[in-house]
Scaffold this active site. Structure first.
Site, short mmCIF file in Angstrom:
data_model
loop_
_atom_site.label_atom_id
_atom_site.label_comp_id
_atom_site.label_asym_id
_atom_site.label_seq_id
_atom_site.Cartn_x
_atom_site.Cartn_y
_atom_site.Cartn_z
N HIS A 1 22.26 57.36 -6.29
CA HIS A 1 23.59 57.51 -5.68
C HIS A 1 24.27 56.15 -5.52
O HIS A 1 25.48 56.02 -5.70
CB HIS A 1 23.45 58.17 -4.29
CG HIS A 1 23.27 59.65 -4.38
ND1 HIS A 1 22.46 60.35 -3.53
CD2 HIS A 1 23.81 60.57 -5.22
CE1 HIS A 1 22.51 61.64 -3.84
NE2 HIS A 1 23.32 61.79 -4.86
N ARG B 1 32.45 68.76 -11.94
CA ARG B 1 31.32 69.26 -11.14
C ARG B 1 31.88 70.22 -10.09
O ARG B 1 32.59 69.80 -9.18
CB ARG B 1 30.61 68.11 -10.45
CG ARG B 1 30.04 67.04 -11.39
CD ARG B 1 29.32 65.96 -10.57
NE ARG B 1 28.72 64.94 -11.39
CZ ARG B 1 29.28 63.76 -11.67
NH1 ARG B 1 30.48 63.48 -11.16
NH2 ARG B 1 28.66 62.88 -12.41
N ARG C 1 31.79 72.49 -15.57
CA ARG C 1 30.37 72.84 -15.50
C ARG C 1 30.18 73.91 -14.43
O ARG C 1 30.62 73.73 -13.29
CB ARG C 1 29.52 71.62 -15.17
CG ARG C 1 28.01 71.93 -15.13
CD ARG C 1 27.19 70.69 -14.86
NE ARG C 1 27.37 70.19 -13.51
CZ ARG C 1 26.86 69.03 -13.07
NH1 ARG C 1 26.19 68.24 -13.89
NH2 ARG C 1 27.06 68.64 -11.83
N GLU D 1 20.15 68.69 -21.01
CA GLU D 1 19.49 67.90 -19.97
C GLU D 1 17.98 68.03 -20.04
O GLU D 1 17.25 67.22 -19.47
CB GLU D 1 19.94 68.36 -18.58
CG GLU D 1 21.44 68.29 -18.35
CD GLU D 1 21.85 69.07 -17.12
OE1 GLU D 1 22.17 68.43 -16.10
OE2 GLU D 1 21.87 70.31 -17.18
N ASN E 1 21.49 61.61 -17.26
CA ASN E 1 20.72 61.34 -16.04
C ASN E 1 19.45 62.19 -16.00
O ASN E 1 18.33 61.68 -15.89
CB ASN E 1 21.56 61.62 -14.79
CG ASN E 1 22.78 60.75 -14.71
OD1 ASN E 1 23.02 59.90 -15.56
ND2 ASN E 1 23.58 60.96 -13.68
N ASP E 2 19.63 63.51 -16.09
CA ASP E 2 18.46 64.39 -16.05
C ASP E 2 17.67 64.33 -17.35
O ASP E 2 16.43 64.43 -17.33
CB ASP E 2 18.88 65.83 -15.75
CG ASP E 2 18.99 66.10 -14.25
OD1 ASP E 2 18.27 65.43 -13.48
OD2 ASP E 2 19.80 66.95 -13.86
N ARG F 1 13.93 59.51 -10.94
CA ARG F 1 14.99 58.52 -11.14
C ARG F 1 15.27 57.69 -9.89
O ARG F 1 16.04 56.74 -9.94
CB ARG F 1 16.26 59.20 -11.62
CG ARG F 1 16.92 60.13 -10.63
CD ARG F 1 18.04 60.90 -11.30
NE ARG F 1 18.84 61.65 -10.35
CZ ARG F 1 19.79 62.51 -10.69
NH1 ARG F 1 20.04 62.71 -11.96
NH2 ARG F 1 20.48 63.14 -9.78
N CYS G 1 28.16 63.15 -20.93
CA CYS G 1 28.85 63.08 -19.65
C CYS G 1 27.97 62.49 -18.55
O CYS G 1 28.32 62.52 -17.38
CB CYS G 1 29.36 64.46 -19.22
SG CYS G 1 28.04 65.66 -18.95
#
Length: 573
Positions: free
Chosen positions: A208, A310, A346, A434, A457-458, A468, A505
């Protein structure tokens, strides 16, 4: 003390401060260079001595429970108010933390301890410690909540004791914030004019802290070894591109580095699109948004549309599911902000660390690998149907037809089922890549959907089997990992073979150098935080497609993330 606690002006007594000119190395998170004095988070309420407090008389326990619940509610209300006044990732982080502040599990555990005779402060500490242990053992996305929980604990204790709300001090001069870790709430409230760079001992490139630093447009380095021994007031240079923190550097050298970085930033600001390489190869540069306010802000940048909307934000902090009409209004705000432009929505990506109050989430041994994303629809099919109805209504109301993609797709069968329901509502279906299985079978998934969007990210976390948020594993969760790039290349190749677009993305799209590599791998669009759009577009405009392809090949031919980054940089310089 919590993970966010650090003395204001002292380094640990048993650790010598780094020598002048020492270069501390970490993981690059947000590019740029800044030179300024260090500030550290202020002291938080002490929790070490709370277990020695005398037992409460039984007659006082109901009043103590009421005092605790009032304190927790006050903390949650302040967080919700800040979320309402924020936008983008900051708003989402604040709203999620407000929800956690009133989560029934830890509230009930605290009330139980008070009922057993513990004063409120002791009960809060014990209950949070209980859940910190549980979340740490679960790992993955749940482990990300440990810093949030400790931050909530400190805020509730401060409220109970009548102390000022803890957090990051407001510096009098532009400063560099260094900490062991930062609560997302603190990061979300930073003033980028005064906190000009971030460096943390813990965290990863997709934490974050890194995500919000990218939204603020300030350099950030995470997982910095030796940072804890750098005292407040020390002049340091943070290089978010190289991933270094230089202690007390030569002032002239540091000033020149800052000037070069500022020149590059100014060049980026002058870029106004559209996205293309120097030789005219078109690449759409899009923005990631969370709500209408973030979309309107992104529309002020050269972003050509929205590559990731999102939708979780409108579901958080709700005890009941928003109606179709409510959803249509929320989605419509984003469609109106980019009227006539591409908008990719999404569907609900909840579960794991983002549970919904109105969905029956099962207890899971490993929520990060459990019922999340599209999997929620299996047990709650009406939620997906009503969301698609809301999106379709927003499209009709605004005249802007969005693309719609599902998160956490792992099989072609899941993609087929989602595509059929999405098309039944007159919408264009796609899926997120992902899960490594989805990348490996991208060609078969593309038999059913019209586009792919890679969530790096995932994808990185699952490919490398690494949390992560783990500082020890931060090198593994670097999106420059060659294994991750190989999966991106596989998905992009599958899209090119059938003439269907494949975008990125995830946070990787916000790294200008990595964005060029992604284009070289065959990615057709890049979607990043609005603050990163200009830098990505500007860098891409300075290189040819052939350079991007050469950089991609060089990165794929390495064995580590550091080698991949260096190999690409040598081509793109």
């Amino acid at each position: 003390m919590s993970a966010t606690s650090s003395p204001v002006s002292l380094h640990p007594a048993d650790t010598l401060p780094p020598a002048v000119g020492t270069v501390l190395r970490g993981i690059p998170a947000v590019g740029g260079v800044q030179y300024a004095p260090v500030i550290r988070p202020g002291s938080r309420p002490s929790v070490e001595s709370t277990t020695a407090t005398a037992e409460l008389e039984e007659s006082r326990r109901p009043g103590e429970v009421a005092r605790f619940t009032a304190a927790a509610a006050a903390v949650a209300d302040r967080l919700r108010e800040r979320a309402a006044n924020a936008s983008g990732a900051a708003s989402e982080v604040l709203a999620t933390t407000a929800q956690l502040a009133q989560d029934r599990a830890w509230i009930a555990a605290t009330e139980k301890r008070i009922g057993q005779g513990n004063p409120a402060v002791t009960a809060v500490t014990g209950a949070v410690d209980q859940f910190v242990t549980m979340f740490t053992q679960l790992g993955g996305l749940m482990a990300e909540r440990v810093t949030d929980l400790r931050d909530i604990r400190d805020r509730v204790i401060a409220e109970l004791d009548g102390l000022p709300e803890p957090g990051v001090p407001v510096p009098e001069v532009p400063s560099i914030l260094c900490a062991e870790d930062l609560a997302p709430v603190d990061t979300a409230g930073l003033d980028a004019a005064l906190v000009v760079a971030l460096a943390t001992t813990l965290g990863g490139p997709t934490s974050h802290t890194a995500i919000i630093a990218r939204q603020l447009g300030i350099p950030c380095v995470v997982a910095v070894d030796g940072l804890d021994s750098v005292a407040a007031g020390t002049m340091v240079m943070v290089d978010g591109t190289a991933g270094t923190v230089t202690v007390a550097p030569d002032e002239d050298v540091a000033s020149r580095a800052v000037a070069v970085a500022r020149g590059e930033a100014d060049l980026a600001k002058s870029w106004n699109g559209p996205g293309a390489t120097a030789d005219g190869h078109v690449v759409a540069i899009l923005a990631n948004v969370q709500d209408g306010a973030a979309a309107r802000a992104a529309a002020e940048t050269p972003a050509e549309g929205v590559g990731l909307f999102r939708t979780e934000l409108c579901f958080l902090n709700r005890s009941t599911e928003p109606s179709v009409d409510e959803q249509a209004q929320i989605y419509g705000e984003v469609l109106e902000a980019f009227g006539g432009s591409k908008v990719v929505i999404r569907t609900l990506d909840a579960g794991s660390d983002k549970p919904l109050k109105f969905v029956g989430h099962p207890d899971e041994a490993n929520p990060a690998l459990g019922v999340r994303g599209i999997r929620i629809a299996d047990g709650n099919p009406g939620i997906l149907t009503r969301q698609l109805e809301g999106i379709a209504a927003a499209a009709e109301n605004t005249g802007n037809a969005p693309w719609v993609m599902a998160p956490m797709i792992a099989t072609p069968a899941e993609a087929k089922a989602f595509a059929e329901e999405t098309r039944a509502h007159g919408l264009v279906p796609g899926v997120m890549i992902e899960v490594p299985a989805a990348a490996l079978l991208a060609d078969r998934i593309l038999e059913h959907v019209d586009f792919l969007s890679i969530g790096t990210n995932d994808l990185t976390q699952y490919t490398m089997a690494a949390d992560r948020m783990s500082a020890e594993l931060a090198t593994l969760t670097d999106p420059w990992q060659p294994a991750v790039l190989a999966l991106v290349a596989m998905a992009a190749k599958a899209g090119a073979a059938v003439g269907k677009p494949v975008g990125v993305c995830g946070e990787a799209a916000a790294d200008p150098q990595l964005a060029c590599v992604l284009v070289g791998l065959g990615v057709t669009s890049l979607s990043a935080a609005a603050a990163a759009v200009s830098a990505v577009g500007a860098k891409l405009s300075q290189v040819t497609l052939a350079q991007c392809q050469e950089a991609a090949a060089a990165a794929l031919d390495t064995a580590t993330a550091a080698e991949a980054r260096a190999a690409a940089a040598a081509v793109l310089a």
